[in-house]
Design a protein around this motif. Structure first.
Motif, PDB file in Angstrom:
ATOM      1  N   ARG A 188      43.286  52.053  56.134  1.00 17.16           N
ATOM      2  CA  ARG A 188      42.958  51.061  55.346  1.00 17.16           C
ATOM      3  C   ARG A 188      42.978  49.543  55.880  1.00 17.16           C
ATOM      4  O   ARG A 188      42.622  49.012  54.917  1.00 17.16           O
ATOM      5  N   ASP A 189      42.598  49.411  57.447  1.00 20.25           N
ATOM      6  CA  ASP A 189      42.594  48.458  58.253  1.00 20.25           C
ATOM      7  C   ASP A 189      41.241  47.411  57.386  1.00 20.25           C
ATOM      8  O   ASP A 189      40.542  48.307  57.264  1.00 20.25           O
ATOM      9  N   GLY A 190      41.469  46.318  57.483  1.00 26.06           N
ATOM     10  CA  GLY A 190      40.382  45.193  56.610  1.00 26.06           C
ATOM     11  C   GLY A 190      39.804  45.605  55.066  1.00 26.06           C
ATOM     12  O   GLY A 190      38.913  45.041  55.505  1.00 26.06           O
ATOM     13  N   VAL A 191      40.695  46.250  54.853  1.00 24.89           N
ATOM     14  CA  VAL A 191      40.172  46.596  53.262  1.00 24.89           C
ATOM     15  C   VAL A 191      41.200  46.036  52.133  1.00 24.89           C
ATOM     16  O   VAL A 191      42.355  46.358  51.991  1.00 24.89           O
ATOM     17  N   GLU A 192      41.523  44.578  51.083  1.00 29.50           N
ATOM     18  CA  GLU A 192      42.241  44.364  50.229  1.00 29.50           C
ATOM     19  C   GLU A 192      41.179  44.252  48.798  1.00 29.50           C
ATOM     20  O   GLU A 192      40.708  44.145  48.979  1.00 29.50           O
ATOM     21  N   ARG A 193      42.475  45.030  48.309  1.00 32.47           N
ATOM     22  CA  ARG A 193      42.078  45.489  46.774  1.00 32.47           C
ATOM     23  C   ARG A 193      41.293  43.274  46.279  1.00 32.47           C
ATOM     24  O   ARG A 193      42.806  43.634  46.806  1.00 32.47           O
ATOM     25  N   ARG A 194      41.025  43.189  45.777  1.00 32.91           N
ATOM     26  CA  ARG A 194      40.502  42.513  44.629  1.00 32.91           C
ATOM     27  C   ARG A 194      41.083  42.608  43.539  1.00 32.91           C
ATOM     28  O   ARG A 194      40.367  42.468  42.218  1.00 32.91           O
ATOM     29  N   ASP A 195      42.287  42.660  42.736  1.00 32.18           N
ATOM     30  CA  ASP A 195      43.236  42.455  41.563  1.00 32.18           C
ATOM     31  C   ASP A 195      42.176  41.318  40.252  1.00 32.18           C
ATOM     32  O   ASP A 195      42.520  42.005  39.061  1.00 32.18           O
ATOM     33  N   ASP A 196      41.921  40.630  41.134  1.00 36.34           N
ATOM     34  CA  ASP A 196      41.464  39.331  40.343  1.00 36.34           C
ATOM     35  C   ASP A 196      40.170  39.695  39.838  1.00 36.34           C
ATOM     36  O   ASP A 196      39.347  39.239  39.128  1.00 36.34           O
ATOM     37  N   LEU A 197      39.475  40.314  40.182  1.00 37.31           N
ATOM     38  CA  LEU A 197      38.009  40.907  40.233  1.00 37.31           C
ATOM     39  C   LEU A 197      37.636  42.469  39.634  1.00 37.31           C
ATOM     40  O   LEU A 197      38.791  43.389  39.748  1.00 37.31           O
ATOM     41  N   ALA A 198      36.878  42.604  38.880  1.00 38.55           N
ATOM     42  CA  ALA A 198      36.947  43.674  38.023  1.00 38.55           C
ATOM     43  C   ALA A 198      35.546  43.750  37.254  1.00 38.55           C
ATOM     44  O   ALA A 198      34.686  42.649  36.653  1.00 38.55           O
ATOM     45  N   LEU A 199      34.350  44.891  37.781  1.00 39.86           N
ATOM     46  CA  LEU A 199      33.275  45.026  37.538  1.00 39.86           C
ATOM     47  C   LEU A 199      33.247  45.818  36.379  1.00 39.86           C
ATOM     48  O   LEU A 199      34.407  46.911  35.865  1.00 39.86           O
ATOM     49  N   GLU A 200      32.604  45.620  35.451  1.00 43.50           N
ATOM     50  CA  GLU A 200      32.804  46.328  33.827  1.00 43.50           C
ATOM     51  C   GLU A 200      30.738  47.070  34.081  1.00 43.50           C
ATOM     52  O   GLU A 200      29.711  46.565  34.336  1.00 43.50           O
ATOM     53  N   VAL A 201      31.095  48.070  33.499  1.00 46.68           N
ATOM     54  CA  VAL A 201      29.644  49.076  32.604  1.00 46.68           C
ATOM     55  C   VAL A 201      29.815  48.617  30.981  1.00 46.68           C
ATOM     56  O   VAL A 201      30.032  49.255  30.510  1.00 46.68           O
ATOM     57  N   GLN A 202      27.955  47.761  30.981  1.00 45.27           N
ATOM     58  CA  GLN A 202      28.078  47.272  29.989  1.00 45.27           C
ATOM     59  C   GLN A 202      27.787  48.466  28.874  1.00 45.27           C
ATOM     60  O   GLN A 202      27.163  49.043  28.863  1.00 45.27           O
TER      61      GLN A 202
END
Length: 188
Positions: A174-188
């Protein structure tokens, strides 16, 4: 007793004789130019608005280091979406390319920075290896920016001919991959 079909109802599949099976597809989204979240959300919205496409899942957003990119390239935001579709793999690819173009994607140097990247990873059990369409995606099995978000959505998923996402993720790490819990995509 069997029921007779209603002759007044027209079934679109019988007009051409073509059957359109529902296929499960996995697409990877990425952006490292411009408003990255705007670009990713636009891709999700455009794909969800596509006839014969039903978005079934959207991963968390990850910030990732560029892979094989020119020096000085900015970090990507990446996500994976799952969908069901009756579109052919080639038509789904054409739609993905049109969505990229709508968000200013310029094609040129391989792995160059981009406003939006929409890659078909798998489309059902379809295999393809021609100039324009390669399925499963030939490098997805070794790219943590695809495997990590996909594993979030479907821990038991498999890339046909390569192995399970969990096994592949163990190999890549998982090196170089950081989860961004402050960002979220939504399905409209």
């Amino acid at each position: 007793m069997t029921e007779s079909p209603n002759p007044a109802v027209i079934d679109a599949d019988t007009l051409t004789g073509d059957m359109h099976p529902i296929r499960r597809a996995v697409l990877s989204l990425g952006s490292n130019l411009g408003d990255r979240m705007f670009n990713l959300q636009g891709a999700v919205d455009a794909l969800a608005d596509t006839p014969e496409v039903w978005v079934t899942g959207v991963s968390a957003v990850y910030e990732t280091e560029p892979v094989d990119a020119p020096e000085g390239s900015e970090n990507f935001l990446n996500a994976v979406i799952t969908l069901d579709t009756t579109l052919s793999a080639r038509t789904l690819l054409e739609r993905a390319l049109a969505v990229e173009a709508a968000y200013g994607r310029e094609r040129g140097e391989t792995n160059a920075p981009r406003t939006l990247d929409v890659d078909l990873i798998v489309v059902g059990d379809r295999h393809a290896d021609d100039e324009h369409l390669k399925l499963p995606h030939p490098r997805a099995a070794e790219r943590a920016f695809v495997l990590v978000p996909w594993h979030d959505l479907e821990p038991d998923a498999e890339i046909p001919g390569y192995g399970t996402v969990a096994e592949l993720l163990e190999k890549t790490g998982r090196d170089g991959v950081e989860r961004r819990d402050d960002l979220a995509l939504e399905v409209q």
